[in-house]
Write an enzyme that holds these catalytic residues in place. Structure first.
Site, PDB file in Angstrom:
ATOM      1  N   THR A  45     -83.618  34.866  57.543  1.00  0.00           N
ATOM      2  CA  THR A  45     -84.804  35.702  57.270  1.00  0.00           C
ATOM      3  C   THR A  45     -85.890  34.955  56.523  1.00  0.00           C
ATOM      4  O   THR A  45     -87.068  35.296  56.627  1.00  0.00           O
ATOM      5  CB  THR A  45     -84.418  36.947  56.456  1.00  0.00           C
ATOM      6  N   GLU A 105     -76.464  34.134  52.953  1.00  0.00           N
ATOM      7  CA  GLU A 105     -76.943  34.997  54.036  1.00  0.00           C
ATOM      8  C   GLU A 105     -76.426  34.512  55.382  1.00  0.00           C
ATOM      9  O   GLU A 105     -75.949  35.298  56.206  1.00  0.00           O
ATOM     10  CB  GLU A 105     -78.479  35.018  54.050  1.00  0.00           C
ATOM     11  N   HIS A 150     -75.816  28.679  53.111  1.00  0.00           N
ATOM     12  CA  HIS A 150     -76.490  29.773  52.399  1.00  0.00           C
ATOM     13  C   HIS A 150     -75.682  31.064  52.574  1.00  0.00           C
ATOM     14  O   HIS A 150     -75.185  31.354  53.669  1.00  0.00           O
ATOM     15  CB  HIS A 150     -77.907  29.953  52.945  1.00  0.00           C
ATOM     16  N   CYS A 155     -89.582  40.725  47.185  1.00  0.00           N
ATOM     17  CA  CYS A 155     -89.786  41.285  48.523  1.00  0.00           C
ATOM     18  C   CYS A 155     -89.100  42.653  48.569  1.00  0.00           C
ATOM     19  O   CYS A 155     -88.434  43.076  47.612  1.00  0.00           O
ATOM     20  CB  CYS A 155     -89.198  40.351  49.580  1.00  0.00           C
ATOM     21  N   HIS A 208     -78.417  39.285  50.046  1.00  0.00           N
ATOM     22  CA  HIS A 208     -78.064  38.354  51.121  1.00  0.00           C
ATOM     23  C   HIS A 208     -76.927  38.881  51.993  1.00  0.00           C
ATOM     24  O   HIS A 208     -76.686  38.355  53.085  1.00  0.00           O
ATOM     25  CB  HIS A 208     -77.629  37.012  50.533  1.00  0.00           C
ATOM     26  N   SER A 216     -82.918  29.621  45.250  1.00  0.00           N
ATOM     27  CA  SER A 216     -83.639  30.482  46.187  1.00  0.00           C
ATOM     28  C   SER A 216     -84.118  29.702  47.408  1.00  0.00           C
ATOM     29  O   SER A 216     -84.918  28.781  47.296  1.00  0.00           O
ATOM     30  CB  SER A 216     -84.834  31.130  45.483  1.00  0.00           C
ATOM     31  N   SER A 273     -87.405  36.305  44.916  1.00  0.00           N
ATOM     32  CA  SER A 273     -86.489  36.693  43.847  1.00  0.00           C
ATOM     33  C   SER A 273     -87.122  36.535  42.464  1.00  0.00           C
ATOM     34  O   SER A 273     -86.412  36.481  41.462  1.00  0.00           O
ATOM     35  CB  SER A 273     -85.211  35.843  43.924  1.00  0.00           C
TER      36      SER A 273
END
Length: 676
Positions: free
Chosen positions: A186, A142, A140, A13, A85, A242, A286
């Protein structure tokens, strides 16, 4: 295997591409002796991270920063890259301080702009008037980073159901006095995010909601869902850590039963692809493009090899269901013998040539005639094959197969045999191959269990000459849907069902009611307070439940399990009344008295003043946990469902009875036996 389709939005991405590009720039511009680190793995891809290690780029933790910064000098400068992240606010402040204190230490912030946007939202809304709600995975990286930017009351929920449960427990005070701020990780699943918004909007009219799912993530998930619905095999490529790849796998698995998650081409299982016709490939954010290309290349080679082997196999062997042309070598009125090549002698019995009993084979056939026949059975040991000419003559039956495919007609036929990769069904005198993935038998299940069974199926593809691909699973799926429709048409509040416990969560148990699931909330499983459903039921248990409420549009059913008959309070009331004496068990003690179990689920309080005739300092002076004692029920509060007990009442009654007895009788009772 007919086609392999790669999703248009597969691979890196924008945020990941930006981070990897900055790392490549740092490696190109690195001075002699410079050391480059990433704070955690730059992206969630094992193959990519291994390639970085081979190039000298190490992944470090927050605890390593201080020592690495202190060791940096002019000869050995250090560059640390923060992954896409992002990192907690405290970490970025530490990095800033370390770079200020030592000019040989620098850091590059590769945090994805979408993630940075959520950091800003959290920081700008930090106040005592708001509370922060994030839909995502709490552990996570992030999410950990985002939550550090909000100063105040904050929560993370992994699903819409968790959010709904929490809201029901918060109470109106919090919901009306504070403003909820809602964001999403996200890479969050779009369906879960949409449900979460609806729940919060319904119960909190003052909620502030920010749509923070990456637009690329939305497009990627939508495309994956569409592709999986069209394919009978899906390959999801991405690292095991991921989050967005995990969500792609969930979406594909939901729409295509045969879905695998691999990190690279080396993990492909060739055997799993052999009976698949339409294959789709999606990849997480990723996943490098060269890995996707390698998987596609490997699968294309498998496809070519498989088709070549299949063609060679069909040319060199004789199989049940083949149509062959043989040369007549012997004729009798009972049968024809034919040379069909490949070292096998074929024979056709008279009843497999015609149904006309007056038809004479010796008058209609001679040696050397060419006869086209259908292979009924092959015996490799005997070197013979049983053939049928009638089946070949029935060309019109093939048109029935073609029409059934075009019109999506449900056909019925008997499963003749299990072959490599599937089973064979005969319908309208034609052979229909059903791939293992379309049989309805679980993966790696025994296909031979279907042999001899009459099944319903649809023809999903026809090939020339006279090759048909069928699916039993499609008919089963349609039958399940019809059964679901019938279920929803007949469901009503209060209706009783017998179902099987399918799964459990922290807030309840899901029960299979026969193709449709309902949920028994934790509070509906038992009249007593329980911490987990496993205290009452186990997966696989068959239980009787009743419908409390249902929503046909959302396909939700709320079930009840506990009944008034099993209500401990009702059981207690049916057995005891005020003034009755009960044998009770001491279960807890407080400074003001002891609690005793009267029946399972109902406790009574023995106030400290009701434990003994004399004053005591604490209940433990005379009682202990687990002790069985007799007590009188002195009060029952139906409204509050509370019971008061008294041991003292029994002691006083015994004392009064003793005082009422004649003195000479008491003395006589107390005298030793040898003095009487």
């Amino acid at each position: 295997m007919n086609s392999i389709t790669i999703a248009e939005n597969a691979g890196f991405c924008f945020g990941v591409k930006r981070a990897t590009d900055r790392l490549e720039d740092a490696l190109k511009q690195a001075r002699d002796g410079e050391r480059i680190y990433t704070l955690g793995h730059l992206i969630h891809n094992e193959t990519y991270n291994e390639s970085l290690r081979r190039r000298g780029v190490e992944a470090i933790g927050i605890a390593d920063l201080q020592g690495i910064a202190e060791a940096a000098n002019d000869e050995h400068p250090v560059t640390v890259l923060v992954r896409a992240h992002g990192c907690p606010r405290e970490t970025s402040q530490l990095l800033e301080r370390l770079s200020t204190e030592n000019k040989s230490f620098r850091w590059l912030d590769c945090t994805c702009p979408y993630v940075k946007k959520i950091h800003k939202i959290a920081q700008e809304h930090s106040s005592d008037d708001c509370f922060f709600v994030l839909i995502g995975a709490a552990d996570h990286p992030e999410v950990v980073g985002i939550m550090s930017f909000f100063d105040g009351e904050k929560y993370v929920f992994s699903s819409a159901n968790e959010l709904e449960t929490a809201i029901s427990q918060w109470g109106e005070d919090k919901l009306h006095k504070k403003t909820p701020v809602l964001v999403a990780q996200t890479t969050q699943n779009l369906g879960i995010w949409q449900k979460s918004q609806k729940i919060l909007k319904k119960l909190c009219t003052n909620a502030i909601i920010f749509d923070t799912i990456c637009s690329v993530t939305e497009t990627r998930q939508t495309e994956a869902e569409s592709l999986a619905a069209r394919c009978d095999f899906m390959v999801v490529i991405g690292g095991r850590e991921s989050s967005n790849t995990a969500k792609l796998y969930e979406i594909c698995r939901r729409n295509c039963e045969k879905t695998v998650w691999i990190a690279n081409a080396a993990e492909l299982d060739v055997g799993m692809l052999s009976d698949s016709f339409h294959i789709g490939i999606v990849a997480g954010a990723s996943t490098p493009s060269d890995e996707i290309e390698e998987v596609y290349k490997t699968m294309s080679e498998i496809k070519e090899n498989f088709e070549k082997l299949l063609e060679e196999s069909e040319c060199s062997t004789l199989n049940t269901g083949d149509v062959v042309t043989g040369t007549v070598t012997h004729v009798s009125d009972a049968e024809l013998q034919l040379d069909v090549g490949v070292g096998v002698t074929g024979y056709i019995k008279a009843d497999q040539i015609t149904d006309d009993a007056s038809f004479k084979l010796t008058e209609n056939f001679k040696n050397g005639d060419k006869v086209e026949a259908f292979v009924i059975r092959v015996s490799d040991i005997e070197g013979v094959a049983e053939l049928s000419k009638k089946r070949v003559d029935a060309d019109k039956n093939w048109q029935n197969i073609v029409a059934a495919c075009e019109e999506k007609t449900v056909l019925e036929g008997k499963v003749a045999e299990a072959v490599r990769g599937g089973v064979v069904i005969y319908a309208h005198s034609n052979r229909v191959f059903v791939p293992a993935s379309q049989t309805g038998v679980p993966k790696d299940g025994d296909l031979s269990t279907l042999v001899g069974a009459t099944v319903q199926f649809k023809v999903i593809e026809v090939k020339s000459p006279k090759k048909a691909i069928g699916s039993i699973r499609i008919v089963q799926r349609e039958a399940r849907r019809a059964m679901e429709n019938d279920f929803w048409a007949s469901i009503e509040v209060g209706k009783v069902y017998t179902g099987t416990v399918k799964s459990m969560t922290s807030y309840g148990a899901f029960v299979d009611l026969g193709g449709v699931d309902g949920m028994v909330h934790l509070t509906e499983l038992s009249w007593k307070h329980i911490k987990a459903p496993s205290e009452v039921v186990a997966v696989g248990d068959e239980i009787t439940v009743f419908v409390k409420s249902f929503d046909p549009e959302k396909k939700r059913i709320s079930l009840g399990y506990k009944t008034e008959e099993s209500n401990p309070w009702n059981i207690f009331k049916s057995r005891y009344a005020v003034g009755d004496i009960a044998s009770v068990k001491i279960v807890n003690m407080m400074p003001f008295g002891a609690f005793a179990e009267i029946v399972d689920g109902v406790d009574g309080l023995i106030h400290i003043s009701q434990i003994a005739m004399q004053r005591i300092a604490k209940p433990a002076d005379l009682l202990e946990i687990g002790q069985i004692v007799d007590a009188r029920i002195i009060d029952i509060d139906d409204e509050k469902q509370k019971v008061s007990l008294s041991i003292r009442s029994l002691l006083e009654e015994a004392a009064a009875a003793a005082e009422a007895m004649p003195e000479d009788y008491v003395a006589e009772e107390a005298a030793p036996a040898d003095e009487q």
